[in-house]
Scaffold this motif. Structure first.
Motif, PDB file in Angstrom:
ATOM      1  N   MET A   1     -12.732 -21.876  10.371  1.00 19.03           N
ATOM      2  CA  MET A   1     -13.780 -21.884  11.402  1.00 19.03           C
ATOM      3  C   MET A   1     -13.789 -23.244  12.087  1.00 19.03           C
ATOM      4  O   MET A   1     -13.758 -24.276  11.404  1.00 19.03           O
ATOM      5  N   ALA A   2     -13.805 -23.241  13.404  1.00 14.22           N
ATOM      6  CA  ALA A   2     -13.765 -24.499  14.145  1.00 14.22           C
ATOM      7  C   ALA A   2     -14.977 -24.614  15.050  1.00 14.22           C
ATOM      8  O   ALA A   2     -15.442 -23.624  15.621  1.00 14.22           O
ATOM      9  N   GLU A   3     -15.487 -25.811  15.163  1.00 14.47           N
ATOM     10  CA  GLU A   3     -16.589 -26.102  16.067  1.00 14.47           C
ATOM     11  C   GLU A   3     -16.062 -26.894  17.255  1.00 14.47           C
ATOM     12  O   GLU A   3     -15.165 -27.721  17.112  1.00 14.47           O
ATOM     13  N   ARG A   4     -16.627 -26.621  18.438  1.00 15.67           N
ATOM     14  CA  ARG A   4     -16.266 -27.368  19.632  1.00 15.67           C
ATOM     15  C   ARG A   4     -17.521 -27.728  20.399  1.00 15.67           C
ATOM     16  O   ARG A   4     -18.473 -26.953  20.473  1.00 15.67           O
ATOM     17  N   SER A   5     -17.516 -28.890  20.978  1.00 10.19           N
ATOM     18  CA  SER A   5     -18.586 -29.313  21.878  1.00 10.19           C
ATOM     19  C   SER A   5     -17.946 -30.119  22.998  1.00 10.19           C
ATOM     20  O   SER A   5     -16.965 -30.837  22.776  1.00 10.19           O
ATOM     21  N   LEU A   6     -18.492 -30.003  24.183  1.00 13.62           N
ATOM     22  CA  LEU A   6     -17.888 -30.618  25.366  1.00 13.62           C
ATOM     23  C   LEU A   6     -18.917 -30.650  26.496  1.00 13.62           C
ATOM     24  O   LEU A   6     -19.963 -30.003  26.408  1.00 13.62           O
ATOM     25  N   PRO A   7     -18.622 -31.472  27.553  1.00 15.73           N
ATOM     26  CA  PRO A   7     -17.485 -32.372  27.732  1.00 15.73           C
ATOM     27  C   PRO A   7     -17.813 -33.782  27.231  1.00 15.73           C
ATOM     28  O   PRO A   7     -18.966 -34.220  27.313  1.00 15.73           O
ATOM     29  N   PHE A   8     -16.822 -34.454  26.714  1.00  8.95           N
ATOM     30  CA  PHE A   8     -16.944 -35.847  26.288  1.00  8.95           C
ATOM     31  C   PHE A   8     -15.752 -36.626  26.840  1.00  8.95           C
ATOM     32  O   PHE A   8     -14.795 -36.044  27.366  1.00  8.95           O
ATOM     33  N   ASP A   9     -15.815 -37.954  26.710  1.00 13.41           N
ATOM     34  CA  ASP A   9     -14.703 -38.755  27.219  1.00 13.41           C
ATOM     35  C   ASP A   9     -13.637 -39.005  26.164  1.00 13.41           C
ATOM     36  O   ASP A   9     -12.712 -39.801  26.352  1.00 13.41           O
ATOM     37  N   GLY A  10     -13.766 -38.318  25.028  1.00 14.47           N
ATOM     38  CA  GLY A  10     -12.759 -38.440  23.987  1.00 14.47           C
ATOM     39  C   GLY A  10     -12.897 -37.320  22.980  1.00 14.47           C
ATOM     40  O   GLY A  10     -13.805 -36.484  23.052  1.00 14.47           O
ATOM     41  N   GLY A  11     -11.983 -37.273  22.007  1.00 12.93           N
ATOM     42  CA  GLY A  11     -12.014 -36.245  20.984  1.00 12.93           C
ATOM     43  C   GLY A  11     -11.651 -34.890  21.549  1.00 12.93           C
ATOM     44  O   GLY A  11     -11.115 -34.762  22.657  1.00 12.93           O
ATOM     45  N   SER A  12     -11.976 -33.818  20.782  1.00  8.36           N
ATOM     46  CA  SER A  12     -11.602 -32.470  21.225  1.00  8.36           C
ATOM     47  C   SER A  12     -12.330 -32.057  22.488  1.00  8.36           C
ATOM     48  O   SER A  12     -11.860 -31.198  23.232  1.00  8.36           O
ATOM     49  N   GLY A  13     -13.487 -32.658  22.749  1.00  5.94           N
ATOM     50  CA  GLY A  13     -14.229 -32.346  23.965  1.00  5.94           C
ATOM     51  C   GLY A  13     -13.797 -33.148  25.168  1.00  5.94           C
ATOM     52  O   GLY A  13     -14.385 -33.031  26.244  1.00  5.94           O
ATOM     53  N   GLY A  14     -12.769 -33.966  25.003  1.00  4.87           N
ATOM     54  CA  GLY A  14     -12.286 -34.764  26.118  1.00  4.87           C
ATOM     55  C   GLY A  14     -11.393 -33.991  27.062  1.00  4.87           C
ATOM     56  O   GLY A  14     -11.107 -34.441  28.169  1.00  4.87           O
ATOM     57  N   VAL A  15     -10.944 -32.815  26.638  1.00  2.00           N
ATOM     58  CA  VAL A  15     -10.134 -31.944  27.487  1.00  2.00           C
ATOM     59  C   VAL A  15     -10.906 -30.656  27.711  1.00  2.00           C
ATOM     60  O   VAL A  15     -11.230 -29.937  26.763  1.00  2.00           O
ATOM     61  N   VAL A  16     -11.203 -30.359  28.969  1.00  5.27           N
ATOM     62  CA  VAL A  16     -11.957 -29.163  29.331  1.00  5.27           C
ATOM     63  C   VAL A  16     -11.015 -28.200  30.039  1.00  5.27           C
ATOM     64  O   VAL A  16     -10.469 -28.511  31.101  1.00  5.27           O
ATOM     65  N   THR A  17     -10.809 -27.040  29.444  1.00  6.82           N
ATOM     66  CA  THR A  17      -9.927 -26.034  30.035  1.00  6.82           C
ATOM     67  C   THR A  17     -10.688 -25.190  31.051  1.00  6.82           C
ATOM     68  O   THR A  17     -11.921 -25.267  31.163  1.00  6.82           O
ATOM     69  N   GLU A  18      -9.955 -24.347  31.765  1.00  7.60           N
ATOM     70  CA  GLU A  18     -10.582 -23.428  32.705  1.00  7.60           C
ATOM     71  C   GLU A  18     -11.547 -22.486  31.988  1.00  7.60           C
ATOM     72  O   GLU A  18     -12.634 -22.180  32.488  1.00  7.60           O
ATOM     73  N   GLU A  19     -11.150 -22.026  30.793  1.00  2.37           N
ATOM     74  CA  GLU A  19     -12.018 -21.161  29.997  1.00  2.37           C
ATOM     75  C   GLU A  19     -13.283 -21.890  29.601  1.00  2.37           C
ATOM     76  O   GLU A  19     -14.402 -21.335  29.663  1.00  2.37           O
ATOM     77  N   ASP A  20     -13.142 -23.162  29.192  1.00  3.10           N
ATOM     78  CA  ASP A  20     -14.315 -23.975  28.856  1.00  3.10           C
ATOM     79  C   ASP A  20     -15.235 -24.097  30.063  1.00  3.10           C
ATOM     80  O   ASP A  20     -16.464 -23.956  29.956  1.00  3.10           O
ATOM     81  N   TRP A  21     -14.624 -24.369  31.205  1.00  4.67           N
ATOM     82  CA  TRP A  21     -15.416 -24.557  32.434  1.00  4.67           C
ATOM     83  C   TRP A  21     -16.209 -23.296  32.777  1.00  4.67           C
ATOM     84  O   TRP A  21     -17.383 -23.373  33.132  1.00  4.67           O
ATOM     85  N   LEU A  22     -15.593 -22.127  32.674  1.00  9.00           N
ATOM     86  CA  LEU A  22     -16.280 -20.884  32.985  1.00  9.00           C
ATOM     87  C   LEU A  22     -17.504 -20.704  32.114  1.00  9.00           C
ATOM     88  O   LEU A  22     -18.604 -20.413  32.603  1.00  9.00           O
ATOM     89  N   HIS A  23     -17.342 -20.869  30.795  1.00  6.16           N
ATOM     90  CA  HIS A  23     -18.475 -20.655  29.886  1.00  6.16           C
ATOM     91  C   HIS A  23     -19.526 -21.744  30.025  1.00  6.16           C
ATOM     92  O   HIS A  23     -20.720 -21.491  29.814  1.00  6.16           O
ATOM     93  N   LEU A  24     -19.083 -22.947  30.407  1.00  8.81           N
ATOM     94  CA  LEU A  24     -20.021 -24.055  30.578  1.00  8.81           C
ATOM     95  C   LEU A  24     -20.873 -23.867  31.825  1.00  8.81           C
ATOM     96  O   LEU A  24     -22.092 -24.036  31.797  1.00  8.81           O
ATOM     97  N   THR A  25     -20.242 -23.471  32.932  1.00  5.04           N
ATOM     98  CA  THR A  25     -20.944 -23.491  34.218  1.00  5.04           C
ATOM     99  C   THR A  25     -21.590 -22.176  34.611  1.00  5.04           C
ATOM    100  O   THR A  25     -22.485 -22.166  35.454  1.00  5.04           O
TER     101      THR A  25
END
Length: 394
Positions: A1-25
């Protein structure tokens, strides 16, 4: 099981994909055309009755957090309807194509039918569509006739932010704002009338819940309310609040929700119904279930009404249990407080029921109330829960 949080300027949240953007916005704003008013021309579709051609006016839209912009009128094409007998209903949409990284105007063509319906709109995150118009292509035709109903505007719009303002003067139609001076939310309607309080609701829509002392002060016509203290549904007709029964009839009914002890002459506020001004005729009925601590002959019931009522006829009967014990008579009442109906001489601590029915004729009466009132009650008289008053204009 993996946890993700974003956007940040580093770590796993430092890269925001198109899929991330859709669910975020997509949670930031509804899909829709971006405009200050639904009456605007932004992204409207029209036809000049040319073969295989429709036109879309400039505008902006939001689709799942992705922005669309059209800077000038654009032509879009469609195929001819070759069915010799049936009309075809098409759908003009904005389509998000995540594989091609673009949003485009697309004409989704339907199936010719005697009762044509357009294709379904896709609402999935993979290929969402925003409807703009429904068009009709006649049998054996390569063009869409201009105007409605051949081109039907079915645009959906982004939501509005709630603003902090004391006036709607500079706000666009459809705005909702919070007026700090009175602590209420208001909406700006499509005309020049005063803004309506959210909850008062624009004419003809939802029913506002309030009490008999917190009715809207400047309601539009028609505004509907439900009074939580009187259990009545009323409509504002421009001059007065008129009670409605289910189905929109003019019947009004109120009943006592709890026992009440009466020790002095008084109107029964729980058995009071409003009467609008103007001529009319009412059917009236009621039942007062009561109990007295001691036997008495002094207590009477008064039925009060606006002073310009013309004539009142009533039948009154007293019951003890299921048997008529003492009286049955017809009474004519011609002034607001002359309608005394004697309770009779009930035994102590015994429950009785007094019923009355009649017809009330009103000639150009002023607005007022129809009221049940108790006259000369004994030291302890209890009006039992369930006692009711009903009037209906016929």
């Amino acid at each position: 099981m993996a946890e993700r949080s974003l956007p940040f300027d580093g770590g796993s949240g430092g890269v925001v994909t198109e899929e991330d953007w859709l669910h975020l916005t997509k949670s930031w704003q509804d899909d829709g055309v971006i405009t200050d008013s639904p009456s605007s021309s932004d992204l409207t579709v029209y036809s000049d009755a040319e073969a295989g051609k429709l036109y879309v006016r400039p505008g902006r839209a939001n689709v799942r957090g992705f922005h669309y912009f059209l800077d000038s009128v654009m032509e879009v094409g469609f195929s001819a309807n070759t069915d010799p007998n049936n009309t075809r209903a098409d759908l003009v949409v904005l389509k998000l194509d995540r594989g091609a990284n673009r949003i485009t105007v697309v004409v989704k063509e339907g199936t010719p039918s005697a009762t044509p319906t357009p294709p379904l709109i896709s609402r999935s995150d993979l290929a969402p569509e925003l409807p703009l118009a429904r068009t009709l292509v006649p049998p054996n035709s390569a063009f869409v006739p201009s105007g409605s109903p051949n081109v039907l505007d079915i645009r959906e719009f982004v939501g509005k932010r709630i603003r902090l303002a004391e006036s709607d003067a500079s706000l666009p139609v459809g705005s909702i704002f919070f007026k700090q001076s009175d602590g209420r939310f208001y909406g700006k309607g499509p005309d020049s009338s005063a803004p309506f309080a959210v909850g008062d609701i624009a004419p003809g829509n939802t029913i506002l819940a309030c009490t008999s002392t917190t009715r809207p002060s400047t309601p539009a016509v028609p505004t509907y309310i439900y009074e939580t203290d009187t259990k009545q549904t009323l409509v504002w007709n421009g001059t007065a609040w008129t009670a409605l029964a289910s189905g929109g009839s003019s019947a009004q009914l109120k009943s006592k929700s709890a026992d009440q002890t009466v020790t002095a002459a008084a109107d029964d506020t729980a058995l009071t119904l409003p009467m609008a001004s103007g001529a009319g005729q009412y059917i009236v009925e009621g039942q007062i279930v009561y109990r007295m601590a001691a036997a008495t002959t002094s207590c009477q019931l008064a039925l009060k009404f606006p002073s310009t009522i013309n004539t009142w006829y009533t039948f009154a009967a007293e019951y003890h249990g299921s048997a008529n014990t003492t009286l049955a008579r017809t009474t004519s009442i011609t002034s607001p407080q002359s309608g005394w109906i004697t309770f009779g001489g009930p035994a102590a601590s015994t429950t009785y029921s007094l019923e009355f029915k009649g017809v009330l004729r009103q000639i150009d009466a002023a607005a007022g109330n129809f009221v049940v009132s108790y006259v000369n009650p004994p030291a302890s008289m209890t009006i039992i829960k369930g006692s009711f008053l009903k009037i209906e204009k016929v």
